[in-house]
Design an enzyme around this catalytic site. Structure first.
Site, mmCIF file in Angstrom:
data_model
loop_
_atom_site.group_PDB
_atom_site.id
_atom_site.type_symbol
_atom_site.label_atom_id
_atom_site.label_comp_id
_atom_site.label_asym_id
_atom_site.label_seq_id
_atom_site.Cartn_x
_atom_site.Cartn_y
_atom_site.Cartn_z
ATOM 1 N N SER A 129 33.414 55.357 38.894
ATOM 2 C CA SER A 129 34.100 56.015 37.786
ATOM 3 C C SER A 129 33.120 56.413 36.701
ATOM 4 O O SER A 129 32.085 55.750 36.506
ATOM 5 C CB SER A 129 35.156 55.066 37.202
ATOM 6 N N TYR A 154 37.815 47.291 33.517
ATOM 7 C CA TYR A 154 37.885 48.295 34.582
ATOM 8 C C TYR A 154 36.500 48.866 34.858
ATOM 9 O O TYR A 154 36.044 48.925 36.003
ATOM 10 C CB TYR A 154 38.854 49.407 34.191
#
Length: 337
Positions: A129, A154
């Site tokens: 990501s 995350y």
């Protein structure tokens, strides 16, 4: 002879689109998903309905964190390639339910790596990501940059996945490619993403929350561009490359391991994004101005030079075009006027 591929997260947004593309290109596709309720599972089932009638698609309802089930899956037919797209997504949700990120993004990914080791797969590609860039404020984000200051669990879990994959590439020679996605959007997208939520809220006459008082920029990347990048990389398994051990570059390794940004390399101001949505929907947004939220970053901007050099492609769909296609799908799917 058709090659066999495992796509985890097959009922998810990117996984669904990738499976569709692979089936048109003659792959035997095994899709895996646990169909969790992070967002409406009905949308996931509707995506799967478009795949399950294809004779070369097999679906497995398996949770990555279930070690026994994952061991059983990899004890079956050999996969030439594995694409790991299954993960617990979302920066905000990681503040409320950190255990979900540990289970899926760490334990689950470890099970994928072990399966790839057991089968000696030709290539593992896995979703990372843009969030891994964290506190790095130098733009555009480059895979040559350090990423040691994540701003959310995350992001930390995604960076941990990159490090785990590198260790398996180094120790066991598994070719591993990490894909740092930048704000992917488009038809059949994720309802928790801003473009999806804003569309629903604007059509419903509800206020939309705008953080940091609108002073945000995002590198919006259309789904078809993302899939094109992934597909081109399937047969581009990394090889060991010369590496300085005194001053190592994060983008290279003497193991078969590489990282790529997959982004539109055109950051758009959030207020400009909202203006495009308003124009396409022919509705004005009722904006609720809010401060910066924990774990977020002000801007994302992808340097895609390595992707362009490797496979001759970089995403380029204009945001207005991509949003128009998304809104057409949204109105059709939800019968919204």
């Amino acid at each position: 002879m058709s090659r066999r591929i495992l796509v985890t997260g097959a009922a998810g947004f990117i996984g669904y689109h990738l499976c569709r593309r692979l089936l048109t290109e003659g792959w035997i596709v095994h899709g895996l998903d646990n169909l969790n309720a992070y967002y409406d599972p009905a949308l996931k089932r509707d995506r799967l309905a478009h795949l399950e009638n294809h004779p070369d698609f097999q679906f497995h309802t398996v949770d990555l964190a279930d070690r026994e089930a994952m061991t059983g899956l990899f004890a079956g037919p050999h996969f030439d390639v594995v694409v790991n797209l299954a993960a617990q997504a979302g920066v905000r949700h990681s503040l409320q339910d950190p255990a979900a990120y540990v289970d899926s993004n760490l334990v689950g990914f470890a099970n994928v790596l072990e399966g790839c080791r057991a089968q000696a797969v030709d290539h593992l590609l896995f979703a990372s990501s843009s969030s891994v860039y964290g506190a790095n404020a130098r733009l555009p984000y480059s895979v040559h940059d350090g990423v040691d200051h994540p701003l959310s669990l995350y992001a930390a879990s995604k960076r941990a996945g990159e490090l785990m994959a590198h260790s398996y590439a180094h120790l066991f020679g598994i070719p591993c490619t990490g894909l740092r996605f930048f704000t992917v959007y488009g038809p059949w997208g994720r309802p928790d993403m801003a473009y999806f939520r804003f569309t629903r809220q604007i059509l419903a006459g509800e206020p939309i929350p705008v953080f940091n008082h609108g002073q945000m920029r995002r590198d919006f990347t259309y789904i078809d561009d993302v899939i094109e990048g992934v597909v081109r990389l399937l047969d581009f398994a990394p090889r060991p490359a010369p590496m300085s051990t005194e001053r190592p570059d994060p983008s290279t390794s003497d193991a078969p391991f590489r990282l790529y940004n997959i982004g539109n390399h055109t950051p758009v101001a959030l207020l400009d994004f909202i203006a495009i949505l308003e124009d396409l929907l022919a509705r004005k947004a009722d904006i609720e101005w809010l401060p910066m939220q924990a774990g977020d970053v002000i801007a994302t901007y992808a340097d895609v030079g390595e992707l362009q050099e490797a496979v001759g492609f970089s995403p380029a769909t204009p945001l207005r075009d991509g949003l128009a296609r998304f809104i057409d799908w949204y109105r059709s799917y939800y019968d919204a006027s």
